[in-house]
Motif scaffolding. Structure first.
Motif, mmCIF file in Angstrom:
data_model
loop_
_atom_site.group_PDB
_atom_site.id
_atom_site.type_symbol
_atom_site.label_atom_id
_atom_site.label_comp_id
_atom_site.label_asym_id
_atom_site.label_seq_id
_atom_site.Cartn_x
_atom_site.Cartn_y
_atom_site.Cartn_z
ATOM 1 N N ARG A 145 -3.600 -19.332 -130.780
ATOM 2 C CA ARG A 145 -4.182 -18.007 -130.988
ATOM 3 C C ARG A 145 -5.557 -17.898 -130.331
ATOM 4 O O ARG A 145 -6.270 -18.892 -130.213
ATOM 5 N N ILE A 196 -11.734 -11.525 -128.893
ATOM 6 C CA ILE A 196 -11.047 -10.446 -128.180
ATOM 7 C C ILE A 196 -12.100 -9.518 -127.589
ATOM 8 O O ILE A 196 -13.035 -9.105 -128.272
ATOM 9 N N LEU A 242 -6.531 -7.997 -138.116
ATOM 10 C CA LEU A 242 -7.100 -9.290 -138.499
ATOM 11 C C LEU A 242 -7.441 -9.301 -139.986
ATOM 12 O O LEU A 242 -7.159 -10.278 -140.695
ATOM 13 N N ALA A 282 -7.674 -3.978 -133.626
ATOM 14 C CA ALA A 282 -7.716 -5.436 -133.766
ATOM 15 C C ALA A 282 -8.347 -5.822 -135.102
ATOM 16 O O ALA A 282 -7.815 -6.657 -135.843
ATOM 17 N N THR A 336 -2.826 -6.940 -131.011
ATOM 18 C CA THR A 336 -3.344 -8.010 -131.866
ATOM 19 C C THR A 336 -2.195 -8.736 -132.556
ATOM 20 O O THR A 336 -2.191 -9.973 -132.668
ATOM 21 N N LEU A 379 -15.122 -10.204 -132.068
ATOM 22 C CA LEU A 379 -14.642 -8.989 -131.391
ATOM 23 C C LEU A 379 -15.751 -8.229 -130.671
ATOM 24 O O LEU A 379 -16.834 -8.035 -131.217
ATOM 25 N N SER A 391 -12.079 -5.880 -125.815
ATOM 26 C CA SER A 391 -11.234 -4.729 -125.499
ATOM 27 C C SER A 391 -11.963 -3.788 -124.555
ATOM 28 O O SER A 391 -13.151 -3.528 -124.726
ATOM 29 N N ARG A 437 -3.666 -2.373 -132.454
ATOM 30 C CA ARG A 437 -2.963 -3.045 -133.554
ATOM 31 C C ARG A 437 -1.793 -3.875 -133.001
ATOM 32 O O ARG A 437 -1.651 -5.057 -133.309
#
Lengths: 341, 341
Positions: B243, B247, B262, B258, B234, B275, B249, B231
């Motif tokens: 931006r 992403i 979002l 995330a 992000t 993601l 991870s 969190r």
């Protein structure tokens, strides 16, 4: 700079006596004079001597190991209980070993055997769904090793146990659905032979009756409560002429399955069907909408089980009285059951 | 009706010899004549005699226990590895005991000690994040007990290990995001001291460079990769002037964090930000949209580790050659990264 730890040899040298005399003096051996004991204690204090409890325990035939038996360690409920046990056990230099039975009776019996062979100092267990014969647990008791049951327990074994009030948890969940306006509430349950599921069913039923709603067997669906079961049970409910407007599942995965099927059928949650599960698994707050559930205070269950173990292992076996601790569950209300009024 | 199991006493009675002679004959003892051995074997077969391997193992000083050391047993990855180990181990009458270190170095050292005291026949371990001194694992090796490392391993120990190709997993995940049109891809990583995270970062970086995208350090965020970390990372990314549009991870919980942030900011997933996480945890398919991730074949890792254990425990110690097994990970594409073209 860290000081070297003082040993009994340091004390012996200081007092010009043998290490074995020091050792016996520290153990309050009757053959050692009161005078010597006093001198040893004084010197031990002065040198800041710390007895090595683990080594001493091993010499005394103690393994300093607590064996934990769970159906599976990957459910948040069980893993949190284990965390709760470790929190207390580690503080007292106990190590914890976890064995999984996968709800298989033979594996449970073999596991108890293995733990006894590993010379554990205690067993904390939640038995499997299939278990009806408890002789293997009796064996632990007969060896004089503390046995503590949690969640799924058996009163006939006459050992200590830590459980939650499943009846109350189910009652609160069902009552909450009624307060949100649900009038036809379905219930997902497991085999009624296991007390926790029997109690949850009873809580559901009592809440209905107390609120002048009828108990309808066609809305009570028995399954293994896994994800697929929740999906199938929900599909079955959708074929009913009078569909339910709420579902209370005795498991967490069951209600995830319900949510998936309802979303796939464009049925609004919570407005058309409100949902509440049981057990606050991590993923219940990750779904959209997030799932209401019954929190079982699993860390506290583990803490309490370990505390009973320590009490029992340090007590005179004959004087220890088994105890049953019943914790109150808590309803966690999230989006899946909270209707806008 | 179930037949009573035949014992060596039944064989002895049948042949009018002593039970100890039967026992020695079955063990191919040199003092027993070939004739007697033959007779015993024949009778054993006729009576369907099944030797009790566990009891025999215990007599031979074997505990038939495999100790497993994991940071935590409640992550799907680790619990599936354990399942994979048990699948193989149970078939060979081995029991499995799991110990959690919570990534704490002292606890890891104490755990190894406890397992050795419990006389385990082998140790299968994934070391903690803090672990840099491996002397406690050396002790296992020195005792002549098989030690197999998985996921987080250490080549210097010269023991067998089972790992996945973390570089490849990360490369595939990043390449997939690029194929979906992402041009500014962020990466959530953990400390670069642990090889798995270093490898994932390297895979991410190589995929970018191979596709003529620049590697930008401001898009690489280091944290513990838990939910809150995902969190926070992000939120940090959202403050950037440029931006990210994707992403990747290195953990599963990080990408859940995330997704939450979002969604809270009304940023469309996958259209505005796509993601992909790492590790196929149960909950990754429960979110909305469901999360793409890298499957680590955890069951297979467990199978392989247990197979190496069995091979090593049954081999002549001096002849056993440590082996390293590297499994190929698989990219699971779900809604969080699949853009409609």
């Amino acid at each position: 700079m860290k000081k070297e730890k003082a040993t009994i040899h340091d004390i012996a040298r200081k007092l010009n006596i043998t290490a074995s005399t020091v050792s016996r003096a520290l153990k309050d051996h009757p053959r050692i004079s009161a005078e010597t004991k006093k001198a040893v204690q004084k010197t031990a204090q002065k040198l800041n001597y710390q007895p090595n409890h683990i080594a001493a325990a091993l010499r005394n035939g103690k393994s300093k190991i607590i064996g934990i038996i769970v159906p599976t360690a990957d459910r948040s409920f069980f893993s949190s209980v284990v965390r709760g046990i470790e929190e207390i056990a580690n503080g007292s230099q106990y190590n914890v070993m976890i064995c999984q039975t996968y709800d298989n009776y033979e594996k449970e019996v073999a596991t108890v055997e293995a733990l006894l062979n590993a010379r554990v100092d205690g067993v904390i267990a939640s038995h499997g769904k299939e278990t009806q014969n408890f002789d293997h647990f009796l064996k632990v008791k007969e060896r004089g090793i503390p046995l503590i049951l949690f969640d799924r327990s058996n009163d006939e074994l006459e050992v200590s146990s830590v459980v939650i009030d499943d009846f109350l948890g189910a009652y609160k969940a069902t009552e909450h659905l009624i307060q949100q306006g649900c009038r036809r509430i379905a219930h997902f349950t497991n085999t009624r032979k296991i007390s926790i599921f029997k109690e949850r069913l009873r809580g559901y039923r009592e809440a209905l009756l107390d609120n002048n709603l009828s108990y309808d067997e066609t809305l009570v669906i028995e399954s293994n409560l896994q994800l697929e079961d929740g999906r199938n049970s929900t599909e079955q409910l959708l074929t009913l002429r009078e569909r339910p407007d709420g579902i209370f599942s005795a498991s967490a995965l069951g209600i995830v399955g319900a949510l998936q099927v309802l979303k796939e059928n464009n049925i609004a949650v919570p407005d058309q069907v409100a949902l509440v599960g049981f057990s606050n698994e991590t993923y219940t707050s990750f779904t959209d909408p997030s799932l209401s559930t019954v929190e079982q205070h699993s860390m506290r269950i583990g803490n309490a089980a370990a505390e009973i173990f320590l009490e029992e292992v340090n007590a005179d076996q004959k004087k220890f009285i088994p105890q049953k601790i019943v914790l109150k569950p808590e309803l966690i209300i999230r989006q899946s059951s909270l209707r806008k009024k």
